[in-house]
Design a protein around this motif. Structure first.
Motif, mmCIF file in Angstrom:
data_model
loop_
_atom_site.group_PDB
_atom_site.id
_atom_site.type_symbol
_atom_site.label_atom_id
_atom_site.label_comp_id
_atom_site.label_asym_id
_atom_site.label_seq_id
_atom_site.Cartn_x
_atom_site.Cartn_y
_atom_site.Cartn_z
ATOM 1 N N LYS A 53 0.829 -1.206 0.000
ATOM 2 C CA LYS A 53 0.000 0.000 0.000
ATOM 3 C C LYS A 53 0.864 1.255 0.000
ATOM 4 C CE LYS A 53 -4.038 -2.009 2.271
ATOM 5 N NZ LYS A 53 -5.049 -1.830 3.353
ATOM 6 N N GLU A 54 0.268 2.361 -0.358
ATOM 7 C CA GLU A 54 0.981 3.631 -0.332
ATOM 8 C C GLU A 54 1.072 4.155 1.107
ATOM 9 O OE1 GLU A 54 -0.220 5.305 -4.777
ATOM 10 O OE2 GLU A 54 -0.819 6.395 -2.982
ATOM 11 N N ARG A 55 2.082 4.992 1.306
ATOM 12 C CA ARG A 55 2.218 5.627 2.617
ATOM 13 C C ARG A 55 1.015 6.528 2.857
ATOM 14 N NH1 ARG A 55 8.031 7.916 4.292
ATOM 15 N NH2 ARG A 55 8.425 5.807 3.507
ATOM 16 N N GLU A 56 0.458 6.469 4.066
ATOM 17 C CA GLU A 56 -0.720 7.259 4.364
ATOM 18 C C GLU A 56 -0.525 8.086 5.626
ATOM 19 O OE1 GLU A 56 -4.199 4.903 5.121
ATOM 20 O OE2 GLU A 56 -3.324 3.879 6.838
ATOM 21 N N PHE A 57 -1.208 9.191 5.668
ATOM 22 C CA PHE A 57 -1.172 10.101 6.808
ATOM 23 C C PHE A 57 -1.899 9.480 7.988
ATOM 24 C CE2 PHE A 57 -1.245 13.912 9.205
ATOM 25 C CZ PHE A 57 -2.544 14.106 9.661
ATOM 26 N N VAL A 58 -1.318 9.668 9.177
ATOM 27 C CA VAL A 58 -1.959 9.202 10.406
ATOM 28 C C VAL A 58 -2.380 10.393 11.257
ATOM 29 C CG1 VAL A 58 -1.656 7.890 12.534
ATOM 30 C CG2 VAL A 58 -0.643 7.051 10.384
ATOM 31 N N THR A 59 -1.423 11.254 11.594
ATOM 32 C CA THR A 59 -1.717 12.375 12.469
ATOM 33 C C THR A 59 -0.581 13.385 12.397
ATOM 34 O OG1 THR A 59 -2.223 13.017 14.766
ATOM 35 C CG2 THR A 59 -0.673 11.217 14.458
ATOM 36 N N ALA A 60 -0.870 14.615 12.824
ATOM 37 C CA ALA A 60 0.144 15.668 12.843
ATOM 38 C C ALA A 60 -0.145 16.619 13.999
ATOM 39 C CB ALA A 60 0.178 16.422 11.523
ATOM 40 N N ILE A 61 0.907 17.310 14.425
ATOM 41 C CA ILE A 61 0.793 18.276 15.520
ATOM 42 C C ILE A 61 1.646 19.491 15.178
ATOM 43 C CG2 ILE A 61 2.710 17.241 16.813
ATOM 44 C CD1 ILE A 61 1.076 17.820 19.385
ATOM 45 N N ASN A 62 1.151 20.670 15.532
ATOM 46 C CA ASN A 62 1.938 21.857 15.203
ATOM 47 C C ASN A 62 3.050 22.080 16.223
ATOM 48 O OD1 ASN A 62 0.516 22.854 17.389
ATOM 49 N ND2 ASN A 62 -0.162 24.713 16.354
ATOM 50 N N ARG A 63 3.803 23.159 16.032
ATOM 51 C CA ARG A 63 5.021 23.370 16.818
ATOM 52 C C ARG A 63 4.750 23.515 18.309
ATOM 53 N NH1 ARG A 63 6.919 28.044 16.024
ATOM 54 N NH2 ARG A 63 5.174 28.862 14.829
ATOM 55 N N ILE A 64 3.618 24.099 18.642
ATOM 56 C CA ILE A 64 3.368 24.402 20.054
ATOM 57 C C ILE A 64 2.229 23.568 20.636
ATOM 58 C CG2 ILE A 64 4.280 26.740 19.893
ATOM 59 C CD1 ILE A 64 1.375 27.741 19.642
ATOM 60 N N SER A 65 1.891 22.486 19.960
ATOM 61 C CA SER A 65 0.878 21.532 20.447
ATOM 62 C C SER A 65 -0.506 22.136 20.586
ATOM 63 C CB SER A 65 1.312 20.940 21.806
ATOM 64 O OG SER A 65 2.557 20.302 21.709
ATOM 65 N N SER A 66 -0.787 23.195 19.849
ATOM 66 C CA SER A 66 -2.114 23.802 19.938
ATOM 67 C C SER A 66 -3.057 23.293 18.868
ATOM 68 C CB SER A 66 -1.995 25.326 19.833
ATOM 69 O OG SER A 66 -1.455 25.696 18.573
ATOM 70 N N ARG A 67 -2.529 22.523 17.932
ATOM 71 C CA ARG A 67 -3.363 22.023 16.838
ATOM 72 C C ARG A 67 -2.920 20.616 16.470
ATOM 73 N NH1 ARG A 67 -3.051 24.095 10.602
ATOM 74 N NH2 ARG A 67 -4.429 22.540 9.700
ATOM 75 N N THR A 68 -3.898 19.744 16.287
ATOM 76 C CA THR A 68 -3.619 18.383 15.835
ATOM 77 C C THR A 68 -4.595 18.003 14.726
ATOM 78 O OG1 THR A 68 -5.044 17.444 17.537
ATOM 79 C CG2 THR A 68 -2.691 17.616 18.058
ATOM 80 N N ASN A 69 -4.161 17.125 13.858
ATOM 81 C CA ASN A 69 -5.001 16.561 12.804
ATOM 82 C C ASN A 69 -4.908 15.050 12.875
ATOM 83 O OD1 ASN A 69 -5.387 19.187 11.843
ATOM 84 N ND2 ASN A 69 -3.762 19.024 10.335
ATOM 85 N N TYR A 70 -6.001 14.382 12.566
ATOM 86 C CA TYR A 70 -6.018 12.924 12.566
ATOM 87 C C TYR A 70 -6.714 12.397 11.324
ATOM 88 C CZ TYR A 70 -4.758 13.125 17.512
ATOM 89 O OH TYR A 70 -4.115 13.362 18.702
ATOM 90 N N ALA A 71 -6.218 11.283 10.831
ATOM 91 C CA ALA A 71 -6.941 10.555 9.801
ATOM 92 C C ALA A 71 -8.210 9.982 10.412
ATOM 93 C CB ALA A 71 -6.069 9.427 9.250
ATOM 94 N N ASP A 72 -9.250 9.872 9.613
ATOM 95 C CA ASP A 72 -10.518 9.350 10.114
ATOM 96 C C ASP A 72 -10.357 7.958 10.698
ATOM 97 O OD1 ASP A 72 -12.602 10.819 7.479
ATOM 98 O OD2 ASP A 72 -11.760 11.665 9.321
ATOM 99 N N SER A 73 -9.452 7.189 10.121
ATOM 100 C CA SER A 73 -9.297 5.794 10.527
ATOM 101 C C SER A 73 -8.717 5.639 11.931
ATOM 102 C CB SER A 73 -8.406 5.053 9.524
ATOM 103 O OG SER A 73 -7.134 5.674 9.439
ATOM 104 N N VAL A 74 -8.096 6.691 12.460
ATOM 105 C CA VAL A 74 -7.476 6.583 13.783
ATOM 106 C C VAL A 74 -8.076 7.557 14.787
ATOM 107 C CG1 VAL A 74 -5.324 5.841 12.694
ATOM 108 C CG2 VAL A 74 -5.590 8.234 13.395
ATOM 109 N N GLU A 75 -8.945 8.449 14.333
ATOM 110 C CA GLU A 75 -9.564 9.436 15.214
ATOM 111 C C GLU A 75 -10.223 8.752 16.406
ATOM 112 O OE1 GLU A 75 -10.120 13.090 14.231
ATOM 113 O OE2 GLU A 75 -10.354 13.112 16.416
ATOM 114 N N GLY A 76 -9.918 9.235 17.601
ATOM 115 C CA GLY A 76 -10.496 8.670 18.811
ATOM 116 C C GLY A 76 -9.728 7.491 19.384
ATOM 117 N N ARG A 77 -8.787 6.945 18.622
ATOM 118 C CA ARG A 77 -7.985 5.811 19.114
ATOM 119 C C ARG A 77 -6.516 6.200 19.297
ATOM 120 N NH1 ARG A 77 -7.198 1.474 16.010
ATOM 121 N NH2 ARG A 77 -7.408 2.605 14.029
ATOM 122 N N PHE A 78 -6.027 7.070 18.447
ATOM 123 C CA PHE A 78 -4.619 7.490 18.497
ATOM 124 C C PHE A 78 -4.532 8.924 19.016
ATOM 125 C CE2 PHE A 78 -2.795 4.637 14.853
ATOM 126 C CZ PHE A 78 -3.349 3.524 15.459
#
Length: 122
Positions: free
Chosen positions: A43-68
């Motif tokens: 499979k291709e590499r896929e995004f899981v999650t990210a966090i900004n420099r000061i931990s004020s913003r995070t993003n999650y893939a739908d597949s891991v939201e609420g678990r990771f």
């Protein structure tokens, strides 16, 4: 130049938990957004999650939201990925990456670790 080293991967049963760490060399860790990506066999590499420099913003893939959960400790030059309720489909090599924006696109990340294997058995 930033070097990233992941650790914490391993074999776990479905429903279990793992915490991955990504430790960076150098004194500029706090200047970068951090992301986690994964790549399963065939499979291709896929995004899981990210966090900004000061931990004020995070993003999650739908597949891991609420678990990771992504977090970081700039004083320790380390980013973390807490993975709970793991599923067999979470099996992959997990990579951490450092970039200039908090993005779900791999092309926005400049530095990459070598990856750590996570295997979830059913």
């Amino acid at each position: 130049q930033v070097q990233l080293v992941e650790s914490g991967g391993g074999l776990v049963q479905a429903g279990g938990s793992l915490r991955l760490s990504c430790t960076a060399s150098g004194r500029t860790f706090g200047s970068y957004a951090m992301g986690w990506f994964r790549q399963a066999p065939g499979k291709e590499r896929e995004f899981v999650t990210a966090i900004n420099r000061i931990s004020s913003r995070t993003n999650y893939a739908d597949s891991v939201e609420g678990r990771f959960t992504i977090s970081r400790d700039n004083a320790k030059n380390t980013a973390y990925l807490q993975m709970n309720s793991l599923k067999p489909e979470d099996t992959a090599v997990y990579y951490c990456a450092a970039g200039t924006v908090t993005s779900g696109s791999a092309t926005d990340y400049v530095y990459w670790g070598q990856g750590t294997q996570v295997t979830v058995s059913s």
